[in-house]
Design a protein around this motif. Structure first.
Motif, PDB file in Angstrom:
ATOM      1  N   ARG A   1      35.739 -44.100  52.424  1.00  0.00           N
ATOM      2  CA  ARG A   1      36.920 -43.581  51.733  1.00  0.00           C
ATOM      3  C   ARG A   1      38.131 -44.420  52.132  1.00  0.00           C
ATOM      4  NH1 ARG A   1      33.239 -41.557  49.612  1.00  0.00           N
ATOM      5  NH2 ARG A   1      32.718 -39.338  49.361  1.00  0.00           N
ATOM      6  N   GLU A   2      39.242 -44.223  51.443  1.00  0.00           N
ATOM      7  CA  GLU A   2      40.448 -44.993  51.761  1.00  0.00           C
ATOM      8  C   GLU A   2      40.920 -44.743  53.192  1.00  0.00           C
ATOM      9  OE1 GLU A   2      43.500 -44.266  48.955  1.00  0.00           O
ATOM     10  OE2 GLU A   2      42.420 -45.136  47.258  1.00  0.00           O
ATOM     11  N   ASP A   3      40.722 -43.506  53.660  1.00  0.00           N
ATOM     12  CA  ASP A   3      41.248 -43.146  54.968  1.00  0.00           C
ATOM     13  C   ASP A   3      40.183 -42.981  56.049  1.00  0.00           C
ATOM     14  OD1 ASP A   3      40.151 -40.951  53.762  1.00  0.00           O
ATOM     15  OD2 ASP A   3      41.680 -39.542  54.445  1.00  0.00           O
ATOM     16  N   ALA A   4      38.909 -43.170  55.699  1.00  0.00           N
ATOM     17  CA  ALA A   4      37.873 -42.940  56.713  1.00  0.00           C
ATOM     18  C   ALA A   4      36.533 -43.518  56.281  1.00  0.00           C
ATOM     19  CB  ALA A   4      37.719 -41.443  56.980  1.00  0.00           C
TER      20      ALA A   4
ATOM     21  N   ARG B   1      32.624 -42.425  57.013  1.00  0.00           N
ATOM     22  CA  ARG B   1      31.811 -41.339  57.574  1.00  0.00           C
ATOM     23  C   ARG B   1      30.344 -41.715  57.520  1.00  0.00           C
ATOM     24  NH1 ARG B   1      33.389 -36.342  54.022  1.00  0.00           N
ATOM     25  NH2 ARG B   1      32.414 -35.108  55.668  1.00  0.00           N
TER      26      ARG B   1
END
Length: 204
Positions: A53-56, A58
């Protein structure tokens, strides 16, 4: 893209595990069944589904490649995210999931955490209409059938389905009949018995 981790279990939490590989610790999210098999200090190999994702980034870990493939496949159904997919696999390991799909068993899906009646109905209907999971890593070429349908649970079931198809019964109906017939036996039945029981299911 990380496909697997082969290392040592450093810690196990309620929803995650810390896997050390070559001096680097990877935080991996897993379902309860996978986490219950992990022991701190023990060696482990997990198959990984990576979500970027843009922020992480996983990592989701599974003890088997088939389970990882089903995790990804379940999320092709609208309303099913990573958490719900993990809940479904906790309630239904792949062999049970294959039967639930063949039988379009809404009640089986509804037993999973985060799955309400409407989503259970959608899962049963839409998964039955889809081809099975693709992209198995490290599995033999024959592990998944050429038409992309879910891998058979065992050889006897595959033989029974094939026999029914050769008799002119469509693949989906044959799979449902064999899955239903298999429930009549306490243990894995040989193919001839499964075929006879499945034919009775078809004739009902």
């Amino acid at each position: 893209m990380i496909g697997s981790l082969n290392g040592t279990v450093a810690a196990v939490g309620e929803e995650t595990a810390l896997i050390e590989v070559g001096g680097v610790g990877y935080v991996v999210q897993s379902g309860a069944r996978t986490l219950s098999r992990l022991a701190v200090g023990a060696p482990v190999k997990l198959f990984i589904e990576t979500h970027v994702r843009e922020d992480a980034i996983r990592l989701f870990g599974f003890s088997g490649e088939e389970e990882r493939a089903w995790f990804a496949h379940l999320q092709t159904i609208p309303g099913v995210g990573a958490k719900v997919a993990l809940g479904i696999l906790d309630a239904m390991p792949p062999e049970v999931l294959v039967d639930a799909i063949a039988l379009q068993d809404k009640a089986a899906f509804a037993r999973a955490n985060g799955v309400g009646p409407k989503l259970a109905a959608r899962l049963a209907t839409e998964l039955a209409a889809k081809q099975g999971p693709k992209g198995f890593i490290g599995m033999s070429a024959g592990a998944a059938r050429s038409n992309g349908a879910p891998p058979p649970v065992n050889g006897a079931r595959a033989e029974a389905v094939s026999a029914l198809v050769n008799l002119g019964i469509d693949q989906s109906s044959a799979a449902r009949a064999v899955a239903s017939a298999a429930k009549q036996f306490a243990a894995d039945a040989p193919a001839p018995e499964l075929i006879r029981a499945a034919l009775k299911e078809v004739s009902r």
